[in-house]
Motif scaffolding. Structure first.
Motif, PDB file in Angstrom:
ATOM      1  N   GLN A  77       0.842  -1.194   0.000  1.00  0.00           N
ATOM      2  CA  GLN A  77       0.000   0.000   0.000  1.00  0.00           C
ATOM      3  C   GLN A  77       0.879   1.247   0.000  1.00  0.00           C
ATOM      4  OE1 GLN A  77      -3.260   0.128  -0.243  1.00  0.00           O
ATOM      5  NE2 GLN A  77      -4.033  -1.873   0.383  1.00  0.00           N
ATOM      6  N   THR A  78       2.088   1.104   0.526  1.00  0.00           N
ATOM      7  CA  THR A  78       3.058   2.194   0.500  1.00  0.00           C
ATOM      8  C   THR A  78       4.134   1.883  -0.529  1.00  0.00           C
ATOM      9  OG1 THR A  78       4.361   1.175   2.279  1.00  0.00           O
ATOM     10  CG2 THR A  78       2.673   2.783   2.916  1.00  0.00           C
ATOM     11  N   VAL A  79       4.745   2.923  -1.071  1.00  0.00           N
ATOM     12  CA  VAL A  79       5.731   2.737  -2.138  1.00  0.00           C
ATOM     13  C   VAL A  79       6.986   3.543  -1.859  1.00  0.00           C
ATOM     14  CG1 VAL A  79       4.039   2.199  -3.929  1.00  0.00           C
ATOM     15  CG2 VAL A  79       4.616   4.580  -3.469  1.00  0.00           C
ATOM     16  N   LEU A  80       8.083   3.084  -2.418  1.00  0.00           N
ATOM     17  CA  LEU A  80       9.346   3.818  -2.323  1.00  0.00           C
ATOM     18  C   LEU A  80       9.338   5.031  -3.244  1.00  0.00           C
ATOM     19  CD1 LEU A  80      11.689   0.700  -2.417  1.00  0.00           C
ATOM     20  CD2 LEU A  80      11.245   2.142  -0.411  1.00  0.00           C
ATOM     21  N   THR A  81       8.691   4.882  -4.388  1.00  0.00           N
ATOM     22  CA  THR A  81       8.586   5.986  -5.347  1.00  0.00           C
ATOM     23  C   THR A  81       7.162   6.070  -5.881  1.00  0.00           C
ATOM     24  OG1 THR A  81       9.448   4.431  -7.005  1.00  0.00           O
ATOM     25  CG2 THR A  81      10.974   6.091  -6.161  1.00  0.00           C
ATOM     26  N   PRO A  82       6.383   7.027  -5.390  1.00  0.00           N
ATOM     27  CA  PRO A  82       5.069   7.264  -5.998  1.00  0.00           C
ATOM     28  C   PRO A  82       5.225   7.544  -7.489  1.00  0.00           C
ATOM     29  CG  PRO A  82       5.296   8.469  -3.939  1.00  0.00           C
ATOM     30  CD  PRO A  82       6.653   7.919  -4.261  1.00  0.00           C
ATOM     31  N   LEU A  83       4.147   7.393  -8.219  1.00  0.00           N
ATOM     32  CA  LEU A  83       4.212   7.455  -9.674  1.00  0.00           C
ATOM     33  C   LEU A  83       4.902   8.717 -10.195  1.00  0.00           C
ATOM     34  CD1 LEU A  83       3.513   6.173 -12.375  1.00  0.00           C
ATOM     35  CD2 LEU A  83       1.267   7.274 -12.239  1.00  0.00           C
ATOM     36  N   SER A 171      17.094  -5.246  -4.318  1.00  0.00           N
ATOM     37  CA  SER A 171      15.659  -5.422  -4.522  1.00  0.00           C
ATOM     38  C   SER A 171      14.896  -4.375  -3.721  1.00  0.00           C
ATOM     39  CB  SER A 171      15.207  -6.820  -4.087  1.00  0.00           C
ATOM     40  OG  SER A 171      15.301  -6.948  -2.670  1.00  0.00           O
ATOM     41  N   SER A 172      13.661  -4.145  -4.121  1.00  0.00           N
ATOM     42  CA  SER A 172      12.806  -3.209  -3.379  1.00  0.00           C
ATOM     43  C   SER A 172      12.562  -3.717  -1.967  1.00  0.00           C
ATOM     44  CB  SER A 172      11.473  -3.019  -4.114  1.00  0.00           C
ATOM     45  OG  SER A 172      11.679  -2.475  -5.395  1.00  0.00           O
ATOM     46  N   THR A 173      12.419  -5.036  -1.811  1.00  0.00           N
ATOM     47  CA  THR A 173      12.197  -5.603  -0.481  1.00  0.00           C
ATOM     48  C   THR A 173      13.393  -5.351   0.424  1.00  0.00           C
ATOM     49  OG1 THR A 173      10.749  -7.333  -1.348  1.00  0.00           O
ATOM     50  CG2 THR A 173      11.775  -7.735   0.792  1.00  0.00           C
ATOM     51  N   ARG A 174      14.575  -5.521  -0.102  1.00  0.00           N
ATOM     52  CA  ARG A 174      15.786  -5.272   0.689  1.00  0.00           C
ATOM     53  C   ARG A 174      15.858  -3.807   1.125  1.00  0.00           C
ATOM     54  NH1 ARG A 174      21.978  -6.116  -1.541  1.00  0.00           N
ATOM     55  NH2 ARG A 174      23.059  -5.486   0.390  1.00  0.00           N
ATOM     56  N   ILE A 175      15.477  -2.905   0.241  1.00  0.00           N
ATOM     57  CA  ILE A 175      15.482  -1.480   0.585  1.00  0.00           C
ATOM     58  C   ILE A 175      14.453  -1.192   1.670  1.00  0.00           C
ATOM     59  CG2 ILE A 175      15.030   0.848  -0.297  1.00  0.00           C
ATOM     60  CD1 ILE A 175      16.041  -0.246  -3.043  1.00  0.00           C
ATOM     61  N   ARG A 178      15.850  -2.264   4.956  1.00  0.00           N
ATOM     62  CA  ARG A 178      16.874  -1.345   5.464  1.00  0.00           C
ATOM     63  C   ARG A 178      16.228  -0.103   6.062  1.00  0.00           C
ATOM     64  NH1 ARG A 178      20.582  -3.041   7.450  1.00  0.00           N
ATOM     65  NH2 ARG A 178      18.943  -4.541   7.809  1.00  0.00           N
ATOM     66  N   LEU A 179      15.209   0.415   5.404  1.00  0.00           N
ATOM     67  CA  LEU A 179      14.516   1.593   5.926  1.00  0.00           C
ATOM     68  C   LEU A 179      13.791   1.259   7.226  1.00  0.00           C
ATOM     69  CD1 LEU A 179      13.074   3.127   2.631  1.00  0.00           C
ATOM     70  CD2 LEU A 179      14.925   4.060   4.035  1.00  0.00           C
ATOM     71  N   ALA A 180      13.230   0.069   7.311  1.00  0.00           N
ATOM     72  CA  ALA A 180      12.534  -0.357   8.532  1.00  0.00           C
ATOM     73  C   ALA A 180      13.493  -0.425   9.713  1.00  0.00           C
ATOM     74  CB  ALA A 180      11.860  -1.709   8.324  1.00  0.00           C
ATOM     75  N   TYR A 224       4.166   7.171   0.802  1.00  0.00           N
ATOM     76  CA  TYR A 224       5.563   6.762   0.884  1.00  0.00           C
ATOM     77  C   TYR A 224       5.766   5.692   1.957  1.00  0.00           C
ATOM     78  CZ  TYR A 224       7.020  10.895  -1.832  1.00  0.00           C
ATOM     79  OH  TYR A 224       7.203  11.847  -2.803  1.00  0.00           O
ATOM     80  N   VAL A 225       6.776   4.859   1.755  1.00  0.00           N
ATOM     81  CA  VAL A 225       7.246   3.982   2.815  1.00  0.00           C
ATOM     82  C   VAL A 225       7.844   4.858   3.906  1.00  0.00           C
ATOM     83  CG1 VAL A 225       8.965   2.245   3.447  1.00  0.00           C
ATOM     84  CG2 VAL A 225       7.719   2.022   1.287  1.00  0.00           C
TER      85      VAL A 225
END
Length: 327
Positions: A77-83, A171-175, A178-180, A224-225
């Protein structure tokens, strides 16, 4: 870069001004959340191929995230980069046209064969570039080989191997992980740039000003995440109406629920204190660049303790930026 919205009911097949279907397209396909180092390699290869063969460098992406629509991942539901951010980053990589497909339940039923014949071929696509784990079509039935099969030999397909950093796949999951953990530096290395959250300054309760540390209360305009809750050393860009920076400041950010003042269950707040800034930011758009995680959010027994901690946080952040400026 122009944005074109395609849907299952309305396939426009538009091209950038001055281009023609006969010229053909080199198309990178993917969701590209984060536009991280792996995604960048996919897009760069598509752009490079376009330059070599005289094609239009383009991207096809999807909005919202397919896993959200299919109910397979609430975290998406949250994204690293909105559109909007994604399209800016893709343009910086040399993309000249973006085809944005609205992903809904109807589109999720489109077979791999129909996707190629209805969404790819009509655009005049001559080459596609995809990641190593690319899949498409109903239940993910399609892959790079499927593109070759239903492209009838008319579409060149190149598959990009994963990009590794420090021994692990980017990967996006790895990022997100890291942010978490509040590991801004690691996330930035994987992204190939710092992590940024954009939003608009809204009115708060002005408590920060009363404490001697006025804050800009940021309301993100997109989902955003949000990294680990706590206090960060940050850069703050004040943006103009076109999204360009009018000035950059350093500061500290508190991301959390303000347990010293607010009861449990309240709304998440992003409160940025800008160093060496004196002015009105209400209604302005800011871009927060997360630099260093300083500490976790905590509840203080008194206002004096809180003020002392904010002073300490600010001093620590200033020291970080002072050392950075000397490097």
């Amino acid at each position: 870069m122009e944005r074109y919205d395609l849907s299952i009911a309305n396939i426009t097949g538009q091209l950038p001004e001055g281009a023609s279907k006969e010229q053909g397209i080199s198309l990178a396909i993917g969701f590209f959340d984060g536009v991280h180092l792996g995604h960048q390699e996919v897009v760069r290869q598509a752009v490079s191929l376009a330059r070599q063969q005289g094609l239009v460098p383009a991207v096809m992406t999807f909005d919202p995230h397919p896993r959200v629509v299919l109910g397979h991942g609430s975290q998406y539901q949250t994204v690293l980069t909105p559109l909007a951010d994604k399209l800016e980053l893709l343009a910086d990589l040399g993309v000249e046209a973006a085809y944005v497909i609205h992903f809904d339940h109807d589109f999720s039923e489109v077979t791999a064969e129909k996707f190629i014949k209805s969404f790819i071929s009509p655009l005049g696509v001559k080459a596609t570039t995809v990641g190593f784990d690319f899949s498409f079509g109903h239940r993910g039935e399609g892959n790079a080989d499927t593109l070759r099969l239903y492209g009838n030999g008319e579409i060149h397909v190149q598959v990009i191997s994963p990009v590794f950093l420090e021994g692990d796949k980017v990967s996006s999951t790895r990022i997100r992980d890291r942010l978490a953990d509040g590991e801004c530096h690691d996330a930035s290395l994987l992204l190939g740039r710092p992590y940024v959250i954009k939003g608009t300054v809204v009115h708060g309760d002005a408590r920060g000003r009363l404490l001697g540390f006025p804050t800009a209360n940021l309301e993100p305009e997109q989902p955003y995440v949000i990294p680990r809750l706590g206090v960060y050393a940050i850069y703050v860009d004040v943006l103009d109406d076109e999204g360009f920076s009018e000035g950059r400041y350093t500061g500290v950010l508190n991301s959390g629920f303000r347990p010293t003042f607010d009861a449990p269950g309240g709304a998440l707040k992003l409160e940025a204190h800008l160093f060496d800034f004196d002015g009105d930011l209400y209604g302005r758009q800011l871009a927060l660049t997360l630099d260093t995680f300083l500490r976790a959010e905590k509840k203080f027994e008194s206002i004096d303790q809180l003020v002392q901690q904010i002073s300490s946080d600010s001093a620590q952040a200033k020291e970080i930026f002072s050392v950075r400026s000397e490097d």
